[in-house]
Design a protein around this motif. Sequence first.
Motif, PDB file in Angstrom:
ATOM      1  N   GLY A  24      -8.871  51.098  19.842  1.00  0.00           N
ATOM      2  CA  GLY A  24      -7.882  50.871  18.771  1.00  0.00           C
ATOM      3  C   GLY A  24      -8.475  50.620  17.397  1.00  0.00           C
ATOM      4  N   ARG A  28      -8.549  53.407  14.327  1.00  0.00           N
ATOM      5  CA  ARG A  28      -7.705  53.164  13.166  1.00  0.00           C
ATOM      6  C   ARG A  28      -8.557  53.115  11.896  1.00  0.00           C
ATOM      7  N   PRO A  40      -0.356  52.035  10.840  1.00  0.00           N
ATOM      8  CA  PRO A  40      -0.035  50.855  11.649  1.00  0.00           C
ATOM      9  C   PRO A  40      -0.257  51.151  13.130  1.00  0.00           C
ATOM     10  N   TYR A  41      -0.428  50.062  13.891  1.00  0.00           N
ATOM     11  CA  TYR A  41      -0.755  50.248  15.303  1.00  0.00           C
ATOM     12  C   TYR A  41       0.344  50.973  16.087  1.00  0.00           C
ATOM     13  N   GLY A  42       1.579  50.813  15.624  1.00  0.00           N
ATOM     14  CA  GLY A  42       2.670  51.504  16.330  1.00  0.00           C
ATOM     15  C   GLY A  42       2.447  52.995  16.358  1.00  0.00           C
ATOM     16  N   THR A  43       2.132  53.545  15.177  1.00  0.00           N
ATOM     17  CA  THR A  43       1.900  54.980  15.075  1.00  0.00           C
ATOM     18  C   THR A  43       0.700  55.387  15.910  1.00  0.00           C
ATOM     19  N   TYR A  45      -0.813  53.874  18.512  1.00  0.00           N
ATOM     20  CA  TYR A  45      -0.719  53.827  19.963  1.00  0.00           C
ATOM     21  C   TYR A  45       0.284  54.819  20.538  1.00  0.00           C
ATOM     22  N   SER A  46       1.360  55.097  19.802  1.00  0.00           N
ATOM     23  CA  SER A  46       2.265  56.070  20.401  1.00  0.00           C
ATOM     24  C   SER A  46       1.658  57.464  20.375  1.00  0.00           C
TER      25      SER A  46
ATOM     26  N   ASP B  31      -6.750  44.260  19.676  1.00  0.00           N
ATOM     27  CA  ASP B  31      -7.253  44.993  18.518  1.00  0.00           C
ATOM     28  C   ASP B  31      -6.995  44.225  17.236  1.00  0.00           C
ATOM     29  N   SER B  62       6.619  50.379  12.908  1.00  0.00           N
ATOM     30  CA  SER B  62       6.208  51.686  13.419  1.00  0.00           C
ATOM     31  C   SER B  62       6.484  51.801  14.913  1.00  0.00           C
ATOM     32  N   PHE B  63       6.317  50.667  15.627  1.00  0.00           N
ATOM     33  CA  PHE B  63       6.661  50.696  17.054  1.00  0.00           C
ATOM     34  C   PHE B  63       8.143  50.995  17.244  1.00  0.00           C
TER      35      PHE B  63
END
Lengths: 110, 857
Positions: A24, A28, A40-43, A45-46, B31, B62-63
């Motif tokens: 991660g 990133r 962002p982590y959402g983007t 990880y998905s 992370d 974003s999630f």
Amino acid sequence: MKDLTLTEEMFLLAVWKLRDNAYGVTIRRHVSEVTDRTYPYGTLYSALDKLVRRGFLTKTESDPTPERGGRSKNYYTITADGLSALKNALELKKAMWGDMNDVILDKGLK
Amino acid sequence: MKKCCNSPSRSGNFILKYLAGRNDRNAVIGDIEEEYNAKILSVGLLKAKIWYWHLVTISAFSFIIERFYWRFMMSGNYLKVAFRNLFKYKVFSIINIAGLASGMACCILIGLWILDEMSYDNFHENGDRIFRISEHHLYSDSDLISPITPAPLASYLSENFPDIVETARVFKLGSMLFNYENKRFYENSIILADKSFFQVFSYKYLRKDSENPLSSPNSIVINNSLAEKYFGDNEALGEILKVDGIELTVTGITEDIPLNTEIQFRAVISWSYLDKFSWYDSTEWGSSNNETYVMLDKNSDIFKVENSIRGVIEDHVQGSKSELSLQPIKDIHLYSLTRADTWGAILYVYIFAIIGILIMLIACINSINLTTIRAISRTREIGIRKVTGAYRKQIVSQFLGESLLLSFLSMILAIIISIAVLPVFNEITHKNYYPGNIGNAKVLTILFLVTLCTGLLSGSYPSAYLSALKPDKILRGVTSTGMKKPYLKRVLVIFQFGISIVLIISTLTVYNQVKFMLNKDIGWDKENLVCIRIRGDVRDSYEILKEELLKFKKIKGVTASLYDPAVFIGNTTGIYWDGKNTNENLSVGFNLVDSDFLKTINSDIISGRSFSSDFASDSTNYFIINESLAGYIGKNDVVGSKFTLWQNKGIIIGVVKDFHFQSMRSEIKPCVLLKNIDFLEYIIIRIDPYDNESALKLIRNKWSEILPDYPLDFHFVNESFKSIYQNEVDMSKILRYFTILAVFIACLGLFGLVSFIGERKKKEIAIRKVFGGSVSSIIRLISGEFIFLIVISSLISSPVAYILAAKWLEDFAYKVESGLTFFYLAGLFLLLIAGFTVSFQIVKSANSNPIDSISRE
């Protein structure tokens, strides 16, 4: 086979480049540095999740480390399918850009 | 840095934990924490914190976007498509929603009613320890369970059985004349009760003048609305009310008690009121007038107590055969024994619960049929969805979602409908619901569950069928797989009509039985008889009144008796004749009457003579018996033979033809009449059949002249006769409405099905017409199938209906024959209705121009 989206292509490429250290934080950091944008982590990880599901990446969990509050890392490695997908993406771009060069592009609409 | 590891924030972790997918949860948090710790070293704690929260926020968003946004987009599309379909196929949607909504409205009302029925006497604090004593009389020819027990029973029980901690006797007086100053009205639901009444039951005082207002003699406790009616804004406590001429002091005021209790009262009079009556003896075990309630100790074993009190009456009354038992107070309403010849509400609770379920089932079947039919025209949509990557699961949830949407729309409409028909419903059920009752949490829960089930049930078949279609076949136009022969739909239609036929036959059976009972020749003439309750000193003026009234031509007869001639309540075993088997414990009906009783009610003497005022000795020593009792006595000529009723030894002077004096549920019982003018309760007047109005006016005038203190309070005997069958009359009415509804919903479904078949056979019809087929032959082609379906469903459901009808009729000794006529009628009726429903659509298809149907290819 469905083509890679640009985001997917970037992350896939990043994982490949980072070799054994692709998780991660590093992915990133790398993508953000190269593109000068915050992901962002959402983007992140998905996108990674989707790539794993499509068989382009494999995911392994590391042992927990103290600086992560005792949590494990998800290490990603590229698969042969992932590599050929990257290759395809590159071919596609080359084919599209083949008869163009910087000079023509600079002229723009003129 | 003191520690290498700072944990950033619990709440930040919490947010991420719930937004990140299950698999990556730990990695994400790890992370961010790793980066955060690095940040602390490079830019310091504060900036690191700011950075951290910034990252958590944007990551969270974003999630959300990644995980949910596309789902929302897709549901939005589904919703849009659902509404488009709803509006595009207006007829289908209206039929579907109308069917579901009327089914649900019916469920709401039935649910409301059932919940109300189940709530009777649920509110007593010690409800689970309060019981009513019921006495099971065992006669040689029959048995009878009665809640009416002897007066000394209560004190005997509380003295001898330590488990019984409290007893309360209740004597239901019915209506009484209330008088305060110039206000004078008859008030109903007046009871007498022991002073323990308010300790046993949880009815609340608003005001009272002492610790126990019922303990002082001649006291009365009234409810709030009576207090307002008689005393207005003034304090009612301490005032004197005259009740049937006896002065009572108001010692307490209660709130108006809830409707869902079997111990309805508007006023409670203290028990000592009874001491004024010569017929009342508080130590007499042989006669029963009141109900006895007992409260048991917290730890006592109900069965033990019940066993120990079982034989108490037999111990005190020689030769009696009876058993006592305990009935929980909550059961009184549902398993009623108060009205000896009704089943109690539980039967109706079951019947209507089943009817509700059946009607809902019909409505669901409709919805399944209509949704499936409509879905066939949507196979292309499904094909496209599948080609663009929809999973089967998604198609299933799309169609389930649509039918859920439909059922929730119907639910809203159902609530509106049920509020609209509430007044009618109140009238039929004799209840007093208001729209707010529908907002009751339980009703809404039931409704919600019904809606959910309906939605899932009616969406299940179409979605399972449609989602299984292969996109390549759909898009190539091969769509008819499995739809050529809609077997399932046929089965469902047969089922729907089967239920309708059962309901129609039940309705006809109940209706005919009620009609039969109300119109049967009962052995006397119940029409044009006016009945006036004798109360207070009215008895003293009876002879004068009779004499005066008989002077008028419009008054055909005046007499009096202990009971309203429609119902002789009393039964006795205290009879004897020479040659009677002493072991025999025969129970007979009886009535104490004035001399012209039989003449006035128009029943026939078959041998001997009737009572007559010419024979002064008629009183107490002479009896008239009915044919049935004569049969028991068994001699050829019973007139003149010896007969004993209680202590009265005398002879039989006449035999009257059997007439109905109790409900037709049981055979006409043996009966004995005795002339006795001291115990008369009702004045019975036969008036001119052609001029009731002026005859009533005459009575009114004479009455107020002779008895100015008593407002005239009368009823017609045919009304009290009808009230015996009130339950059946009500049921007949309610069944009628439900049946109409069921047939209506089934026809809606049929209409939908016919339009579908018309649509499906469009080309066939067109080609037939091109080759010279006549309109009538085409009508025959389409309608043949429906006639077939209805005939099949009649054949299947008739036996079921027959068994049900026979079962219901079993309870009546006098009943209509449930002959084949009903079944023909029901089948024919359905055929007609169904024919009418489908005819428009069929004629429309048959008359259509062939060009419109085939030119498209």
